[in-house]
Design a protein around this motif. Structure first.
Motif, short mmCIF file in Angstrom:
data_model
loop_
_atom_site.label_atom_id
_atom_site.label_comp_id
_atom_site.label_asym_id
_atom_site.label_seq_id
_atom_site.Cartn_x
_atom_site.Cartn_y
_atom_site.Cartn_z
N GLU A 1 -7.00 -10.62 10.87
CA GLU A 1 -7.72 -9.89 11.65
C GLU A 1 -9.16 -9.36 10.68
N ALA A 2 -10.07 -8.58 11.60
CA ALA A 2 -11.04 -7.98 10.87
C ALA A 2 -10.61 -6.50 10.92
N VAL A 3 -10.87 -5.82 9.78
CA VAL A 3 -10.31 -4.54 9.65
C VAL A 3 -11.41 -3.59 9.25
N PRO A 4 -11.73 -2.48 10.13
CA PRO A 4 -12.71 -1.48 9.82
C PRO A 4 -12.19 -0.76 8.65
N ILE A 5 -13.06 -0.39 7.40
CA ILE A 5 -12.76 0.48 6.53
C ILE A 5 -13.33 1.72 6.53
N SER A 6 -12.79 2.56 6.33
CA SER A 6 -13.64 4.11 6.64
C SER A 6 -13.73 4.73 5.48
N GLU A 7 -13.06 4.52 4.33
CA GLU A 7 -13.13 5.20 3.11
C GLU A 7 -12.59 4.33 1.86
N ASN A 8 -13.27 4.59 0.79
CA ASN A 8 -12.75 4.26 -0.42
C ASN A 8 -12.52 5.16 -1.45
N PHE B 1 -8.28 2.78 4.89
CA PHE B 1 -8.67 3.19 3.69
C PHE B 1 -8.14 2.84 2.30
N SER B 2 -9.17 2.74 1.13
CA SER B 2 -8.42 2.08 -0.03
C SER B 2 -8.31 3.19 -1.07
N ILE B 3 -7.38 3.10 -2.10
CA ILE B 3 -7.22 3.90 -3.24
C ILE B 3 -7.25 3.19 -4.65
N ASP B 4 -8.31 3.47 -5.10
CA ASP B 4 -8.56 2.71 -6.41
C ASP B 4 -9.24 3.86 -7.42
N ASP B 5 -9.44 3.28 -8.58
CA ASP B 5 -10.14 3.94 -9.76
C ASP B 5 -11.51 3.93 -9.40
N ILE B 6 -12.29 5.04 -10.04
CA ILE B 6 -13.88 5.11 -9.45
C ILE B 6 -14.74 3.95 -9.90
N LEU C 1 -13.31 -4.98 0.35
CA LEU C 1 -13.10 -4.01 1.41
C LEU C 1 -13.80 -2.75 1.21
N GLY C 2 -15.11 -2.71 1.43
CA GLY C 2 -16.04 -1.62 1.11
C GLY C 2 -16.05 -0.83 2.30
N ALA C 3 -16.24 0.42 2.04
CA ALA C 3 -16.33 1.45 3.00
C ALA C 3 -17.36 1.30 4.02
N GLY C 4 -17.01 1.73 5.23
CA GLY C 4 -18.14 1.49 6.32
C GLY C 4 -18.26 0.17 6.76
N GLN C 5 -17.54 -0.96 6.13
CA GLN C 5 -17.48 -2.45 6.65
C GLN C 5 -16.26 -2.71 7.44
N THR C 6 -16.39 -3.83 8.29
CA THR C 6 -15.30 -4.51 8.94
C THR C 6 -15.18 -5.91 8.25
#
Length: 699
Positions: free
Chosen positions: A352-359, A248-253, A322-327
């Motif tokens: 590697e390829a990383v699954p991103i669950s949340e932004n 998951f990432s942590i960023d501004d809106i 690294l968008g949510a719901g994408q690998t």
């Protein structure tokens, strides 16, 4: 006796007072006496008087027909007396001779001077060309005068509309348009910028500052169409191993270039595996290919309130962000950590390829994820358990850096400053204060610093160069030692408390990070043979050129961002003024006449400010502001409060040094969090260099 003579290209007449074989002592009509060499005398005459001769000669000169005189002159060199006989008759009066000389001398288009009293008629072609030039200048003067009148009337001439920016930022001073603009400004007692705004050549003060930046840094526009040509964005890499994580990432809106994500996993032996995942555009961009050339030409994404100019085309950013719901492909750094004491056991890097669950967005989580809430395990939000783990490790990392800082002779860092985020919609600005050092900030900052330091060591251990940032290395005073330098070899960064620091975690936004990512991937893929295959070899001259170009361009981008933030601070005043909320404002004394406003990140100089300690809180009366010059006019009203004044002078200086040091550390840390925000927070201590404010003290 009187004489008519030439002196320094001018013709004069006077009465002879005395004479020698080589000169005359002459008294002019004004009473002034001068010495005249015999060779300079053209006419000797008894009558009329010298003064009368000059009057008559000028009248005769005006009556002479130049065209006829030129035809009479012929093609050979002649003396004025010979031509006079042809024009006037056999005998010339002194006044006719002097008048003819005046006329010949005043017509260089028709007659070339060959010596004292000697001339030659110009060729017909030369005369015609010169006359055409004079006529052209007359017409240009008429057009220029018309331009000036239009500008004075508040209208921009049509021929100047397409070249408004050229006239302001890089004018050709020989053009009619520039001469007209300069003349109109002189008559109106204004500047070209203000006149362009008044006539509509530039739409607004915001466009004035923005267009100046684009003219200097993006003369061909901010789009990518002229750069891309037939280039197509690379496809996603295939056959990459898929990481067994939910990152998951942590960023501004408003962040769209998401180039870092985090993950937490508990291993079978109870140890924690903490992953730092960085977007990997380096897998699709190769050194010196078309997209690399684009990125290198821009060096960085440019941020400003309400807008940005990306370093990479949006098509490529969408592939690698690294968008949510994408690998998505990533360069991952895994740290194995003992949760008993948060000590680091080992690290490993992977591609590697990383699954991103949340932004995750800190705009919505900051109020929930506080130190108190984390300590009490309160609140409900995604990845709550992971964030709690990361918070514990981030604090441990910070403590380790502070120990290293102490080893470098520095005090623990202080990150209690307030940052400000700018949000602009339909030219309405919101400036939101945000306390630096919130848990989410600290988590992202500490893990990115850890990654940049670890990967910097990885490159150094493998014997390949990278782009490092260092501080506190070398000799010199405090200022010299605290200056941040960019190097191609590993060196300590004292303020951050690390042995090496290489920007590597923002490859979608900074070219230095993309370069370092290529080098890091060479280490991961090739191990000890990395020096043979890395894109940049030791002592690569291109790498030095990149460092130099990036430093210069990044500095220009930061100056522009600071200017635009200053502009929007002044626009905020305009909004608040209309709402009757900003007549009086509070400010903190930074030093001497330097003040920082409390509600917005604006630093001003207030001449005549009474002497008071650093940190004193004062009330100011806002008189006005200038969005063109970016200046604010205010006056001191009253002292609201003073800090503890028990410190000695030496202690105050130490505290001042520590604050400056802390600001620099904070900016380094904020760069890993706040600069990921589209509207990057303003580093207020840098603004005084931009301030040209003029203020009136309280009477």
């Amino acid at each position: 006796m009187n004489v008519f003579f030439e002196e320094s290209g001018d013709f004069k007449a006077g009465a002879v007072m005395s004479q020698t074989p080589d000169s005359y002592q002459v008294e002019l009509a004004s009473g002034k006496r001068c010495k005249v060499k015999s060779r300079d005398v053209l006419i000797q005459f008894a009558a009329p008087s010298a003064e009368q001769l000059l009057r008559e000669a000028h009248v005769i000169a005006e009556e002479i027909d130049l065209d006829f005189l030129w035809e009479v002159a012929g093609l050979e060199e002649f003396g004025y007396a010979d031509l006079g006989k042809e024009y006037f008759g056999a005998t010339l009066s002194p006044a006719q001779s002097a008048g003819l000389i005046f006329r010949l001398h005043s017509a260089p288009i028709y007659f070339y001077k060959k010596g004292r009293g000697h001339y030659k008629a110009a060729p017909a072609a030369s005369v015609q060309a010169a006359l055409a030039g004079i006529e052209k200048k007359k017409q240009q003067a008429i057009i220029q005068a018309d331009y000036v009148e239009q500008l004075k009337a508040g209208t921009l001439p049509s021929s100047m509309q397409a070249m408004a920016q050229q006239l302001l930022y890089k004018p050709d001073k020989n053009t009619l348009e520039y001469k007209a603009l300069a003349a109109a400004c002189q008559e109106l007692h204004t500047s070209p910028e203000r006149l362009m705004l008044a006539t509509g050549g530039i739409a607004s003060a915001k466009d004035l500052h923005f267009s100046k930046f684009l003219f200097d840094f993006f003369p061909k526009g901010t789009g990518f169409s002229h750069l891309m040509g037939n280039v197509t964005p690379p496809e996603l890499p295939k056959n990459l191993p898929i990481a067994d994580v939910a990152a998951f990432s942590i960023d501004d809106i408003s962040t769209t270039e998401i180039d870092d994500a985090l993950s937490v996993k508990t291993l079978a032996d109870g140890m924690l595996q903490i992953g730092i995942h960085i977007a990997a555009p380096g897998l699709g961009i190769n050194r010196e290919d078309a997209i690399d050339n684009i990125a290198r030409s821009r060096m960085s994404t440019v941020y400003m309130p309400g807008d940005k100019i990306t370093m990479l085309p949006n098509e490529l950013v969408e592939i690698y962000t690294l968008g949510a719901g994408q690998t998505r492909p990533a360069v991952s750094l895994y740290a194995t950590v003992n949760p008993a004491d948060w000590s680091l056991i080992s690290t490993v890097s992977k591609i590697e390829a990383v699954p991103i669950s949340e932004n995750l967005r800190n705009n919505t989580l900051d109020e929930l994820v506080t130190e108190e809430a984390l300590a009490a395990n309160e609140g409900d939000y995604p990845h709550k358990a992971d964030i709690a783990v990361l918070w514990q490790w981030a604090q441990s990392l910070e403590q380790g850096r502070n120990l290293k800082r102490a080893g470098f002779g520095l005090k623990p860092e202080q990150n209690n400053r307030t940052d400000f985020n700018f949000y602009v919609e339909d030219d309405v600005v919101s400036i939101v204060a945000r306390k630096r050092g919130s848990p989410l900030d600290k988590i992202v900052a500490e893990l990115m610093i850890f990654a940049n330091s670890t990967w910097g060591k990885l490159m150094n251990d493998h014997g390949i160069p990278g782009i490092y940032r260092s501080q506190g290395v070398g000799n010199g005073g405090w200022a010299a030692r605290m200056q941040v330098k960019m190097l191609t070899h590993a060196a300590p960064h004292h303020n951050l408390g690390v042995d090496q620091y290489a920007w590597s975690t923002s490859p979608l936004r900074r070219y230095t990070d993309l370069v370092n990512q290529w080098q890091i991937m060479a280490c991961i893929q090739h191990g000890v043979t990395a020096p043979l295959v890395a894109p940049f070899k030791p002592r690569d001259a291109t790498l030095f050129a990149i460092v130099s170009a990036f430093d210069a361009m990044y500095s220009g981008y930061n100056d522009f961002q600071s200017s635009m933030e200053r502009y929007w601070c002044l626009r905020w005043f305009a909004q608040e003024w209309q709402a009757q909320r900003a007549k009086h404002v509070e400010a903190l004394v930074m030093k001497e006449d330097l003040l920082r406003l409390v509600d917005i990140p604006l630093v001003i100089r207030l001449s005549g400010l009474p002497s008071m300690p650093r940190g004193s809180r004062v009330m100011l009366d806002i008189i006005g502001w200038d969005e063109v010059d970016l200046t604010l006019e205010a006056r001191f009203l009253e002292l609201l409060s003073s800090p503890d004044t028990a410190l000695t002078i030496d202690e105050e200086e130490t505290e001042a040094d520590q604050e400056e040091s802390s600001d620099e550390i904070g900016d380094e840390i904020a760069d890993e969090t706040a600069t990921e925000i589209e509207n990057d927070s303003l580093s207020t201590p840098e603004i005084p260099e931009l301030s040209t404010d003029t203020h009136q003290p309280e009477p």
